[in-house]
Write an enzyme that holds these catalytic residues in place. Structure first.
Site, PDB file in Angstrom:
ATOM      1  N   ASP A  62       0.660  -1.529  -0.164  1.00 43.03           N
ATOM      2  CA  ASP A  62       0.101   0.149   0.381  1.00 43.03           C
ATOM      3  C   ASP A  62       0.655   1.189   0.264  1.00 43.03           C
ATOM      4  O   ASP A  62       1.313   2.088   1.231  1.00 43.03           O
ATOM      5  CB  ASP A  62      -1.070  -0.405   1.229  1.00 43.03           C
ATOM      6  N   GLU A 121      28.667   1.252   3.345  1.00 40.68           N
ATOM      7  CA  GLU A 121      28.770  -0.455   3.673  1.00 40.68           C
ATOM      8  C   GLU A 121      28.443  -0.751   2.511  1.00 40.68           C
ATOM      9  O   GLU A 121      27.774  -1.873   2.254  1.00 40.68           O
ATOM     10  CB  GLU A 121      27.059  -0.175   4.704  1.00 40.68           C
ATOM     11  N   CYS A 147      24.808   3.473   8.838  1.00 41.42           N
ATOM     12  CA  CYS A 147      24.993   4.675   8.646  1.00 41.42           C
ATOM     13  C   CYS A 147      25.823   5.511   8.957  1.00 41.42           C
ATOM     14  O   CYS A 147      25.869   6.383   8.855  1.00 41.42           O
ATOM     15  CB  CYS A 147      23.847   4.399   8.383  1.00 41.42           C
ATOM     16  N   ARG A 149      10.683  -3.129  14.391  1.00 39.13           N
ATOM     17  CA  ARG A 149      10.592  -2.402  15.616  1.00 39.13           C
ATOM     18  C   ARG A 149      11.827  -1.635  16.015  1.00 39.13           C
ATOM     19  O   ARG A 149      11.532  -1.073  16.684  1.00 39.13           O
ATOM     20  CB  ARG A 149       8.821  -2.859  16.235  1.00 39.13           C
ATOM     21  N   THR A 163      14.678  -1.522  15.507  1.00 40.92           N
ATOM     22  CA  THR A 163      14.998   0.028  14.973  1.00 40.92           C
ATOM     23  C   THR A 163      14.605   0.874  15.873  1.00 40.92           C
ATOM     24  O   THR A 163      15.639   2.038  15.476  1.00 40.92           O
ATOM     25  CB  THR A 163      15.719  -0.391  13.679  1.00 40.92           C
ATOM     26  N   HIS A 172      20.465  11.667  11.633  1.00 34.51           N
ATOM     27  CA  HIS A 172      20.639  10.892  10.561  1.00 34.51           C
ATOM     28  C   HIS A 172      19.125  10.661   9.890  1.00 34.51           C
ATOM     29  O   HIS A 172      18.063  10.464  10.386  1.00 34.51           O
ATOM     30  CB  HIS A 172      21.009   9.706  11.778  1.00 34.51           C
ATOM     31  N   ASN A 177      17.296   6.904   2.074  1.00 35.75           N
ATOM     32  CA  ASN A 177      17.922   6.981   2.828  1.00 35.75           C
ATOM     33  C   ASN A 177      19.598   6.747   1.848  1.00 35.75           C
ATOM     34  O   ASN A 177      19.630   5.501   1.758  1.00 35.75           O
ATOM     35  CB  ASN A 177      17.910   6.131   4.141  1.00 35.75           C
ATOM     36  N   SER A 205      23.392   1.796  12.408  1.00 36.71           N
ATOM     37  CA  SER A 205      23.083   0.537  13.625  1.00 36.71           C
ATOM     38  C   SER A 205      24.224  -0.127  14.135  1.00 36.71           C
ATOM     39  O   SER A 205      25.592  -0.471  13.283  1.00 36.71           O
ATOM     40  CB  SER A 205      22.001  -0.895  12.883  1.00 36.71           C
TER      41      SER A 205
END
Ligand SMILES: [Zn+2]
Lengths: 130, 348
Positions: free
Chosen positions: B28, B80, B112, B199, B201, B234, B266, B296
């Site tokens: 969606d 990365e 990142c 989630r 994250t 970020h 991103n 991360s």
């Protein structure tokens, strides 16, 4: 297909557009030569090609040689740089319909080819519209 | 005093819209657009990678710095998506810039945060007077697994900064780092796509580190949000940096100039550094800027900048970030995008 050693020897030209200017008549040799094609002089001073110019001619490659197979169709052009040097390179980031003689271009650092998924990656310059 | 001498950005011209990706996976689009505040993302051409974008961004930084590349004593590329597993991106960059051979070079990785990691190290070497100038680049051509939420945001771009002690366009007043072991996102060796903790994250990862670093550096500096003209966090999606700003008490006026993600996606190691380039493009002498990255795994780096008068002399010496973002775009359909990103398996 160049091997890594041969490509490495061309880094000054491919990475930095290094050229040589005849100390007698000012002709710019790219790639560098031992003897000036204009006056026969054997002395040159280091110089660097201009990074902008205008397209003199171009063509669309639809049946490419092996290393460029995935890139077809692509445009190759000859541009006259600000310093008068005529340089051949791919023209990218440009719809074919927008290609025309006189198009202002600049040189941008890109991947030229790679030796498969495990081999060396070759970098150098391509034209993009200015 | 050490700081930024020159800065440069690079954003590829290809874009793909959220709708185009959602269509393929039966997702969606409106809920992605609203939920993540994403509209489209940049896509590299097949002949572009972290190295090519690093070269272009660094050349733009050199144009603004106006220094001899041979005076650069350290070059760090944070990414990365280094094209080689073994063989540095930084050596190609150093060679292309004519900074070899008297230069220290390393490739950095920290999800990142690799871009600001390089900035931190290059700045520190300059402060220690170990090098005259240091160059740090954050660049990525990141991939999300097809159909994964990350596919809507994983984008391409690069930002480069040259640090030094003279010719400053922005002084760096404070730095701060906030790091813990938090497994919110990872990619094992030989794996093509990363995995993430869904989630997980959010709160324990992004917000804990961003807020921790922002509060830590402001406490160290004795400053509050109102003391800054601009702030950059970020930007893994549109929503996270806005929420971080809201919690800390920053306004949209402070955030928006560096908030590129709705139209950019991103850019991982390039994300907050590109936000800084867009902010410097419009900043005035005396402006205070707060930057907080996030990587991360997990950590945040914070920087406080004070813009100098030289900004007016240099900003137009290279393309502005917003111009690269808004002009000359080429929209791809999912098929061409999948080909460009090598998501299609071909016969050998
Ligand atoms: Zn001659």
């Amino acid at each position: 297909m160049p091997n890594p050693a041969r490509a490495w020897r061309e880094y000054p030209q491919r990475y930095r557009l290094e050229a040589e200017k005849c100390t007698k008549c000012g002709t710019i040799a790219f790639p560098p030569r031992l003897v000036c094609p204009q006056c026969g002089n054997r002395k040159f001073a280091k110089t660097k090609l201009a990074e902008t110019g205008k397209l003199l001619t171009f063509t669309i490659i639809r049946v490419p040689p092996d290393p460029f197979e995935d890139q077809a169709p692509y445009a190759v052009g000859i541009a006259e740089l600000e310093d008068g040097v005529k340089l051949t390179a791919q023209v990218v980031d440009c719809d074919f319909a927008a290609l025309k003689v006189g198009l202002r271009v600049r040189l941008e650092f890109r991947k030229l080819s790679e030796e498969g998924e495990a081999g060396v990656i070759y970098y150098g310059y391509k034209f993009v519209p200015e | 005093m050490a700081g930024i001498v020159g800065y440069g950005a690079y954003i590829p011209r290809n874009r793909i819209k959220v709708e185009e990706i959602a269509k393929v996976w039966g997702a969606d689009a409106p809920s992605y657009k609203k939920g993540l505040m994403l509209e489209e993302k940049s896509v590299p051409s097949p002949d572009q990678d972290t190295i090519t974008m690093s070269v272009e961004a660094s050349k733009n930084a050199l144009r603004r710095a106006g220094i001899d590349p041979r005076e650069i004593g350290a070059i760090y590329v944070g990414s990365e998506s280094h094209p080689y597993a073994v063989k540095p991106s930084g050596t190609v960059l150093a060679e292309a810039l004519n900074a070899t051979p008297e230069v220290h070079t390393a490739d950095l990785e920290f999800a990142c945060k690799a871009g600001t990691e390089g900035m931190f190290i290059a700045l520190s070497l300059v402060q220690a007077a170990a090098v005259k100038y240091g160059l740090a680049v954050g660049a990525d051509t990141s991939q999300g697994a097809p159909g994964d939420a990350l596919e809507y945001s994983a984008a391409a771009g690069a930002a480069a900064f040259i640090f030094g002690q003279d010719k400053l366009i922005a002084e760096i007043l404070h730095t701060y780092s906030y790091t813990t072991d938090t497994p919110d996102f990872w990619r094992r060796e030989y794996q093509y796509y990363p995995q993430h903790g869904g989630r997980f994250t959010g709160d324990p990862a992004y917000f804990t580190h961003i807020l921790g670093a922002a509060r830590g550096i402001m406490a160290k500096a004795g400053m509050k949000p109102a003391d800054f003209q601009y702030v950059i966090f970020h930007q893994p999606n549109g929503k996270f940096p806005l929420r971080a700003g809201e919690i800390l008490g920053f306004s949209r006026k402070q955030i928006d100039p560096g908030w590129l993600v709705p139209k950019l996606g991103n850019t991982y190691s390039g994300s907050s550094p590109l936000g800084l380039t867009a902010t410097l493009d419009i900043a005035k002498a005396g402006d205070m800027i707060l930057l907080v990255s996030y990587g991360s795994g997990a950590g945040s780096d914070g920087f406080i900048f004070r813009v100098t008068e030289r900004i007016d002399e240099v900003r137009n010496l290279a393309p502005r970030t917003r111009d690269m973002l808004d002009k000359n775009k080429a929209y791809l359909d999912y098929g061409v995008y999948a080909k460009y990103r090598r998501k299609i398996r071909k016969a050998k």
